[in-house]
Design a protein around this motif. Sequence first.
Motif, PDB file in Angstrom:
ATOM      1  N   ARG A 199       0.810  -1.218   0.000  1.00  0.00           N
ATOM      2  CA  ARG A 199       0.000   0.000   0.000  1.00  0.00           C
ATOM      3  C   ARG A 199       0.847   1.273   0.000  1.00  0.00           C
ATOM      4  N   CYS A 200       2.158   1.159   0.198  1.00  0.00           N
ATOM      5  CA  CYS A 200       3.046   2.330   0.145  1.00  0.00           C
ATOM      6  C   CYS A 200       3.813   2.416  -1.168  1.00  0.00           C
ATOM      7  N   PHE A 201       3.404   1.631  -2.158  1.00  0.00           N
ATOM      8  CA  PHE A 201       4.063   1.660  -3.467  1.00  0.00           C
ATOM      9  C   PHE A 201       4.078   3.093  -3.992  1.00  0.00           C
ATOM     10  N   ASP A 202       5.254   3.567  -4.404  1.00  0.00           N
ATOM     11  CA  ASP A 202       5.411   4.925  -4.916  1.00  0.00           C
ATOM     12  C   ASP A 202       5.973   4.849  -6.337  1.00  0.00           C
ATOM     13  N   PRO A 203       5.110   5.012  -7.343  1.00  0.00           N
ATOM     14  CA  PRO A 203       5.584   4.871  -8.726  1.00  0.00           C
ATOM     15  C   PRO A 203       6.626   5.915  -9.115  1.00  0.00           C
ATOM     16  N   ASP A 204       6.703   7.025  -8.403  1.00  0.00           N
ATOM     17  CA  ASP A 204       7.696   8.053  -8.731  1.00  0.00           C
ATOM     18  C   ASP A 204       9.118   7.604  -8.418  1.00  0.00           C
ATOM     19  N   LYS A 205       9.270   6.565  -7.611  1.00  0.00           N
ATOM     20  CA  LYS A 205      10.607   6.058  -7.267  1.00  0.00           C
ATOM     21  C   LYS A 205      11.062   4.941  -8.203  1.00  0.00           C
ATOM     22  N   VAL A 206      10.196   4.513  -9.089  1.00  0.00           N
ATOM     23  CA  VAL A 206      10.479   3.370  -9.956  1.00  0.00           C
ATOM     24  C   VAL A 206      10.865   3.867 -11.346  1.00  0.00           C
ATOM     25  N   LEU A 207      11.999   3.394 -11.844  1.00  0.00           N
ATOM     26  CA  LEU A 207      12.489   3.830 -13.146  1.00  0.00           C
ATOM     27  C   LEU A 207      12.730   2.624 -14.042  1.00  0.00           C
ATOM     28  N   TYR A 208      11.955   2.527 -15.107  1.00  0.00           N
ATOM     29  CA  TYR A 208      12.150   1.474 -16.092  1.00  0.00           C
ATOM     30  C   TYR A 208      12.904   2.078 -17.267  1.00  0.00           C
ATOM     31  N   ASP A 209      14.186   1.772 -17.345  1.00  0.00           N
ATOM     32  CA  ASP A 209      15.016   2.309 -18.407  1.00  0.00           C
ATOM     33  C   ASP A 209      15.933   1.206 -18.916  1.00  0.00           C
ATOM     34  N   LEU A 210      16.992   1.570 -19.607  1.00  0.00           N
ATOM     35  CA  LEU A 210      17.886   0.571 -20.198  1.00  0.00           C
ATOM     36  C   LEU A 210      18.635  -0.259 -19.154  1.00  0.00           C
ATOM     37  N   ASN A 211      18.671   0.185 -17.897  1.00  0.00           N
ATOM     38  CA  ASN A 211      19.349  -0.570 -16.844  1.00  0.00           C
ATOM     39  C   ASN A 211      18.432  -1.570 -16.148  1.00  0.00           C
ATOM     40  N   TYR A 212      17.173  -1.656 -16.588  1.00  0.00           N
ATOM     41  CA  TYR A 212      16.245  -2.629 -16.020  1.00  0.00           C
ATOM     42  C   TYR A 212      16.355  -3.916 -16.830  1.00  0.00           C
ATOM     43  N   GLU A 213      16.633  -5.023 -16.165  1.00  0.00           N
ATOM     44  CA  GLU A 213      16.821  -6.302 -16.865  1.00  0.00           C
ATOM     45  C   GLU A 213      16.159  -7.428 -16.081  1.00  0.00           C
ATOM     46  N   ASN A 214      15.175  -8.064 -16.674  1.00  0.00           N
ATOM     47  CA  ASN A 214      14.518  -9.186 -16.000  1.00  0.00           C
ATOM     48  C   ASN A 214      14.396 -10.418 -16.901  1.00  0.00           C
ATOM     49  N   ASP A 215      15.295 -10.558 -17.843  1.00  0.00           N
ATOM     50  CA  ASP A 215      15.262 -11.687 -18.774  1.00  0.00           C
ATOM     51  C   ASP A 215      15.528 -13.001 -18.047  1.00  0.00           C
ATOM     52  N   GLN A 216      14.620 -13.962 -18.206  1.00  0.00           N
ATOM     53  CA  GLN A 216      14.768 -15.285 -17.599  1.00  0.00           C
ATOM     54  C   GLN A 216      14.945 -16.371 -18.662  1.00  0.00           C
ATOM     55  N   THR A 217      15.063 -15.961 -19.914  1.00  0.00           N
ATOM     56  CA  THR A 217      15.039 -16.932 -21.003  1.00  0.00           C
ATOM     57  C   THR A 217      16.355 -17.681 -21.207  1.00  0.00           C
ATOM     58  N   HIS A 218      17.340 -17.444 -20.364  1.00  0.00           N
ATOM     59  CA  HIS A 218      18.555 -18.259 -20.427  1.00  0.00           C
ATOM     60  C   HIS A 218      18.283 -19.641 -19.842  1.00  0.00           C
ATOM     61  N   SER A 219      17.144 -19.776 -19.171  1.00  0.00           N
ATOM     62  CA  SER A 219      16.742 -21.049 -18.574  1.00  0.00           C
ATOM     63  C   SER A 219      15.901 -21.846 -19.567  1.00  0.00           C
ATOM     64  N   TYR A 220      16.315 -23.080 -19.825  1.00  0.00           N
ATOM     65  CA  TYR A 220      15.553 -23.965 -20.703  1.00  0.00           C
ATOM     66  C   TYR A 220      14.142 -24.168 -20.153  1.00  0.00           C
ATOM     67  N   ALA A 221      14.030 -24.357 -18.836  1.00  0.00           N
ATOM     68  CA  ALA A 221      12.718 -24.577 -18.212  1.00  0.00           C
ATOM     69  C   ALA A 221      11.814 -23.366 -18.412  1.00  0.00           C
ATOM     70  N   PHE A 222      12.368 -22.174 -18.320  1.00  0.00           N
ATOM     71  CA  PHE A 222      11.538 -20.977 -18.510  1.00  0.00           C
ATOM     72  C   PHE A 222      11.105 -20.854 -19.972  1.00  0.00           C
ATOM     73  N   ARG A 223      11.985 -21.169 -20.916  1.00  0.00           N
ATOM     74  CA  ARG A 223      11.598 -21.128 -22.330  1.00  0.00           C
ATOM     75  C   ARG A 223      10.476 -22.125 -22.607  1.00  0.00           C
TER      76      ARG A 223
END
Length: 167
Positions: free
Chosen positions: A44-68
Amino acid sequence: QLDYLENMPVMLNRLANSEIEARATPRGVLDIVGCVACGFVWNRCFDPDKVLYDLNYENDQTHSYAFRQHLQSIAAKVLAAVSADDVTEIVEVGCGQAVFLRTVASEAGPQLRRAVGFDPAFRSQDGLVDKRIQVFKDFFDEGTVKLLESSPSLVITRHTIEHVADP
Protein backbone atom coordinates in the motif's frame (compact mmCIF):
# COMPACT_ATOMS: atom_id res chain seq x y z
CA GLN A 1 -1.09 -6.03 7.89
CA LEU A 2 1.29 -8.76 6.77
CA ASP A 3 4.64 -7.01 6.90
CA TYR A 4 6.13 -3.52 7.25
CA LEU A 5 9.73 -2.63 6.42
CA GLU A 6 11.34 0.74 5.86
CA ASN A 7 14.36 1.66 3.72
CA MET A 8 13.80 -1.16 1.23
CA PRO A 9 15.14 -1.00 -2.35
CA VAL A 10 12.15 -0.20 -4.57
CA MET A 11 13.31 -2.20 -7.60
CA LEU A 12 14.71 -5.57 -8.43
CA ASN A 13 16.43 -6.38 -11.70
CA ARG A 14 18.32 -3.11 -12.09
CA LEU A 15 21.88 -3.37 -13.32
CA ALA A 16 24.31 -1.01 -11.58
CA ASN A 17 27.59 0.08 -13.12
CA SER A 18 29.34 0.43 -9.76
CA GLU A 19 28.99 -0.35 -6.08
CA ILE A 20 28.33 3.34 -5.42
CA GLU A 21 25.48 3.35 -7.94
CA ALA A 22 24.05 0.15 -6.47
CA ARG A 23 24.10 1.54 -2.93
CA ALA A 24 22.38 4.73 -4.14
CA THR A 25 19.33 2.81 -5.35
CA PRO A 26 16.02 4.47 -4.44
CA ARG A 27 14.43 3.11 -1.29
CA GLY A 28 10.96 3.17 0.14
CA VAL A 29 8.49 1.56 2.50
CA LEU A 30 7.26 -1.98 2.04
CA ASP A 31 3.85 -2.22 3.69
CA ILE A 32 2.31 -5.51 2.59
CA VAL A 33 -1.44 -5.81 3.13
CA GLY A 34 -4.00 -8.27 1.90
CA CYS A 35 -7.70 -8.43 1.15
CA VAL A 36 -9.43 -11.01 3.33
CA ALA A 37 -12.27 -11.32 0.80
CA CYS A 38 -10.28 -12.07 -2.38
CA GLY A 39 -6.75 -12.84 -1.15
CA PHE A 40 -5.05 -10.14 -3.25
CA VAL A 41 -1.84 -8.86 -1.64
CA TRP A 42 -0.11 -5.54 -2.39
CA ASN A 43 2.22 -2.87 -1.07
CA ARG A 44 0.00 0.00 0.00
CA CYS A 45 3.05 2.33 0.15
CA PHE A 46 4.06 1.66 -3.47
CA ASP A 47 5.41 4.93 -4.92
CA PRO A 48 5.58 4.87 -8.73
CA ASP A 49 7.70 8.05 -8.73
CA LYS A 50 10.61 6.06 -7.27
CA VAL A 51 10.48 3.37 -9.96
CA LEU A 52 12.49 3.83 -13.15
CA TYR A 53 12.15 1.47 -16.09
CA ASP A 54 15.02 2.31 -18.41
CA LEU A 55 17.89 0.57 -20.20
CA ASN A 56 19.35 -0.57 -16.84
CA TYR A 57 16.24 -2.63 -16.02
CA GLU A 58 16.82 -6.30 -16.86
CA ASN A 59 14.52 -9.19 -16.00
CA ASP A 60 15.26 -11.69 -18.77
CA GLN A 61 14.77 -15.29 -17.60
CA THR A 62 15.04 -16.93 -21.00
CA HIS A 63 18.56 -18.26 -20.43
CA SER A 64 16.74 -21.05 -18.57
CA TYR A 65 15.55 -23.97 -20.70
CA ALA A 66 12.72 -24.58 -18.21
CA PHE A 67 11.54 -20.98 -18.51
CA ARG A 68 11.60 -21.13 -22.33
CA GLN A 69 9.48 -24.29 -22.14
CA HIS A 70 7.12 -22.46 -19.78
CA LEU A 71 6.78 -19.60 -22.30
CA GLN A 72 5.90 -22.04 -25.07
CA SER A 73 3.30 -23.70 -22.86
CA ILE A 74 1.71 -20.35 -21.95
CA ALA A 75 1.77 -19.25 -25.61
CA ALA A 76 -0.15 -22.39 -26.55
CA LYS A 77 -2.71 -21.70 -23.80
CA VAL A 78 -3.11 -18.10 -24.97
CA LEU A 79 -3.70 -19.18 -28.55
CA ALA A 80 -6.15 -21.86 -27.43
CA ALA A 81 -8.26 -19.07 -25.89
CA VAL A 82 -9.20 -17.84 -29.37
CA SER A 83 -10.71 -19.76 -32.24
CA ALA A 84 -8.14 -21.18 -34.65
CA ASP A 85 -10.36 -19.86 -37.45
CA ASP A 86 -10.07 -16.26 -36.24
CA VAL A 87 -7.16 -14.02 -37.11
CA THR A 88 -5.73 -12.87 -33.80
CA GLU A 89 -4.42 -9.53 -32.61
CA ILE A 90 -2.63 -9.52 -29.24
CA VAL A 91 -1.49 -6.79 -26.88
CA GLU A 92 1.02 -7.56 -24.14
CA VAL A 93 1.29 -5.03 -21.33
CA GLY A 94 4.78 -5.07 -19.85
CA CYS A 95 6.32 -7.12 -22.67
CA GLY A 96 9.97 -6.65 -21.65
CA GLN A 97 12.12 -7.39 -24.69
CA ALA A 98 9.17 -9.02 -26.53
CA VAL A 99 10.36 -12.59 -25.98
CA PHE A 100 6.84 -13.81 -25.22
CA LEU A 101 5.38 -11.96 -28.22
CA ARG A 102 7.97 -13.63 -30.44
CA THR A 103 7.08 -17.00 -28.90
CA VAL A 104 3.36 -16.44 -29.53
CA ALA A 105 4.06 -15.35 -33.11
CA SER A 106 6.11 -18.48 -33.73
CA GLU A 107 3.42 -20.74 -32.25
CA ALA A 108 0.54 -18.94 -34.01
CA GLY A 109 1.82 -18.97 -37.56
CA PRO A 110 -0.75 -17.38 -39.91
CA GLN A 111 -3.36 -17.21 -37.13
CA LEU A 112 -1.62 -14.09 -35.79
CA ARG A 113 -2.24 -10.82 -37.60
CA ARG A 114 -0.50 -8.50 -35.18
CA ALA A 115 1.18 -8.55 -31.76
CA VAL A 116 1.77 -5.26 -29.98
CA GLY A 117 3.78 -4.79 -26.80
CA PHE A 118 4.16 -1.92 -24.39
CA ASP A 119 7.13 -1.58 -22.05
CA PRO A 120 9.13 1.50 -21.01
CA ALA A 121 12.22 -0.73 -20.53
CA PHE A 122 12.14 -2.04 -24.12
CA ARG A 123 15.55 -1.55 -25.74
CA SER A 124 15.45 -2.06 -29.48
CA GLN A 125 13.28 -3.03 -32.44
CA ASP A 126 16.38 -4.68 -33.99
CA GLY A 127 15.49 -8.16 -32.68
CA LEU A 128 11.95 -7.98 -34.05
CA VAL A 129 12.38 -9.65 -37.42
CA ASP A 130 8.72 -10.71 -37.53
CA LYS A 131 6.94 -7.70 -39.04
CA ARG A 132 3.71 -8.62 -37.24
CA ILE A 133 5.30 -7.62 -33.92
CA GLN A 134 5.58 -4.01 -32.81
CA VAL A 135 6.67 -2.69 -29.42
CA PHE A 136 6.14 0.78 -27.99
CA LYS A 137 8.68 1.94 -25.40
CA ASP A 138 5.97 3.27 -23.11
CA PHE A 139 3.41 2.35 -20.49
CA PHE A 140 0.02 1.12 -21.68
CA ASP A 141 -2.55 3.69 -20.61
CA GLU A 142 -5.32 5.95 -21.85
CA GLY A 143 -2.90 7.83 -24.10
CA THR A 144 -1.01 4.92 -25.63
CA VAL A 145 -4.09 2.79 -26.28
CA LYS A 146 -4.62 5.13 -29.26
CA LEU A 147 -1.53 3.56 -30.87
CA LEU A 148 -3.49 0.36 -31.51
CA GLU A 149 -4.83 0.05 -35.03
CA SER A 150 -7.82 -2.02 -33.92
CA SER A 151 -9.30 -3.73 -30.89
CA PRO A 152 -7.16 -6.71 -29.87
CA SER A 153 -8.48 -10.26 -29.57
CA LEU A 154 -6.48 -10.66 -26.35
CA VAL A 155 -4.74 -8.42 -23.84
CA ILE A 156 -2.00 -10.19 -21.91
CA THR A 157 -0.12 -9.16 -18.80
CA ARG A 158 2.47 -11.39 -17.19
CA HIS A 159 4.74 -10.58 -14.26
CA THR A 160 3.56 -6.98 -14.19
CA ILE A 161 0.85 -6.53 -11.56
CA GLU A 162 3.46 -5.85 -8.86
CA HIS A 163 4.61 -2.84 -10.88
CA VAL A 164 1.20 -1.15 -10.89
CA ALA A 165 0.49 1.54 -8.29
CA ASP A 166 -3.24 0.95 -8.01
CA PRO A 167 -4.17 -2.44 -9.46
